[in-house]
Design an enzyme around this catalytic site. Structure first.
Site, PDB file in Angstrom:
ATOM      1  N   ASP A 123      83.924  -8.238  26.813  1.00  0.00           N
ATOM      2  CA  ASP A 123      83.041  -8.789  27.838  1.00  0.00           C
ATOM      3  C   ASP A 123      81.703  -8.072  27.981  1.00  0.00           C
ATOM      4  OD1 ASP A 123      85.490  -9.967  28.090  1.00  0.00           O
ATOM      5  OD2 ASP A 123      85.710  -9.608  30.226  1.00  0.00           O
TER       6      ASP A 123
ATOM      7  N   GLU B  12      96.313  -1.632  30.615  1.00  0.00           N
ATOM      8  CA  GLU B  12      95.331  -2.495  29.947  1.00  0.00           C
ATOM      9  C   GLU B  12      94.457  -1.703  28.980  1.00  0.00           C
ATOM     10  OE1 GLU B  12      91.819  -5.709  31.189  1.00  0.00           O
ATOM     11  OE2 GLU B  12      92.830  -4.530  32.735  1.00  0.00           O
TER      12      GLU B  12
END
Length: 405
Positions: free
Chosen positions: A127, A374
């Site tokens: 991102d 994550e």
């Protein structure tokens, strides 16, 4: 076309509204082709095995694979054609990098009006990985081209373009290309609202606080009327970090990180490629990607390292360790360690060390916290952000068992 989609009311409530609508030109990485490559590899090896892994006959397993590949081929072909049509950078007269005309491929969907440190490239899956400072039709992305090379299965033709457009001899790495302001630094600036001469259209423009105090705000020609500086609600000027560099030009974007080694990660280069030794140097350099906990997503020496893209955000792909990319790195190093060539021995050594680091990090944190995470901190190895995260972090099982095909 395969896309990340927000399905169901519960999922929609967790996602900002602007990320929900789909755009027919925005593509995600075609990672399904990694699985297709494995199926093709197994199909080629079927004749040398009499029994499949699940205990059935090799003939039945082969028939299932062949049926899927034959059925999927028209859809895969359509997918590739769509990717080639929608992600291509069309050459324009006068667009050059180092004297060469710019072509290539880019992730669509970057917003040049996004008033943050570096506009996001959400479609790529990485991102906030820092790309060209000013999104434009000139952007050409290394990882986008690599995924297309893999998907197209015409590596020889596109690999020539990969080197021609993206290889940097100076950096010893593959670099994005775009309309970019280089040779600069990150500065604290005040946001000033500037208005067009006619109408009510406004634009936020970053300016140095010292300039405002001494000379007053200086707005750009297209929005020449200064309205007021933005304040923080407590009477002080609101400041935010912005990249300030040399004049814009189409050029390579010297950011060293996961994107720089994508041809290695996807095993697109032959084992005797002269590009592999400098890529391994970059991967193994502790001032860039290597850490005792895994490979960093962005060089430790980069000015964007661990920098938030916007006030209130947390850096995402700007240094922290991601297991999905480290899985690809382990798979690639394992692959090259089995291939005769000048990097075979070094690939084996790097593979053993990286594999050990990843297992120590992920399993150590699981023992300490009870979770898969994550991402992981490159300075401490501690888990970060989402947990429990048994998505791509679960590929640690493949790393444990050394199952990469």
């Amino acid at each position: 076309m395969p896309r990340e989609q927000i399905l169901g009311e519960a999922a929609r409530r967790r996602v900002p509204q602007e990320f929900i609508p789909q755009d027919v030109t925005v593509a995600n990485p075609p990672s399904l082709f990694l699985a297709v490559r494995v199926l093709l590899s197994r199909s080629r090896n079927d004749s040398s095995h009499s029994v499949s892994h699940d205990g059935g006959t090799a003939s039945a397993a082969r028939q299932r694979r062949q049926y899927f590949l034959l059925s999927a081929t028209p859809l895969l072909d359509q997918w590739v054609r769509w990717l080639l049509a929608t992600q291509r950078v069309h050459m324009r007269s006068g667009t050059f990098v180092g004297g060469a005309p710019v072509g290539g491929f880019q992730w669509q969907g970057r917003d040049p009006k996004q008033d943050i440190l570096n506009p996001n490239t959400m479609a790529s899956g990485l991102d906030d990985y820092p790309r060209a400072s000013h999104p434009s039709e000139h952007d050409a992305h290394v990882d986008g081209l690599c995924w297309l090379i893999l998907a197209c299965q015409i590596a020889q033709e596109l690999l020539a373009q990969l080197d021609y457009l993206h290889w940097s001899t100076t950096a010893g790495a593959y670099l994005d290309v775009g309309l970019h302001s280089a040779q600069g630094n990150i500065q604290q600036q005040v946001s000033v609202i500037c208005r067009a001469k006619q109408g009510h259209a406004t634009k936020l423009v970053g300016m140095a606080a010292e300039q405002i105090y001494k000379q007053g705000p200086s707005c750009p020609p297209d929005f020449p009327v200064p309205v007021r500086p933005v304040t923080d609600g407590r009477g002080a000027l609101e400041t935010r970090e912005r990249w300030v560099g040399e004049p814009l030009k189409v050029q390579q974007v010297e950011r060293l990180g996961y994107v720089s080694i994508f041809p290695l990660l996807l095993r697109l280069l032959p084992p005797d490629s002269p590009r592999l030794p400098p890529l391994l140097d970059l991967l193994a350099d502790p001032t860039h990607l290597w850490s005792e906990y895994g490979l960093r997503s962005l060089s430790k020496s980069d000015p964007f390292y661990l920098k938030a893209n916007n006030p209130g955000d947390q850096p995402y792909w700007r240094g922290y360790i991601w297991i999905n990319i480290n899985f690809l790195a382990c798979a690639a190093l394992h692959h090259y360690s089995k291939q005769s060539g000048p990097i075979q021995e070094r690939s084996a050594d790097l593979y053993a060390n990286l594999r050990g680091n990843i297992l120590t990090t992920v399993l150590g944190e699981f023992q300490r916290t009870g979770y898969f995470w994550e991402q992981y901190d490159d300075a401490t190895g501690h888990g970060r952000r989402g947990h429990p995260f048994t998505g791509w972090t679960a590929t640690v099982l493949n790393i444990i068992t050394e199952q990469y095909e």
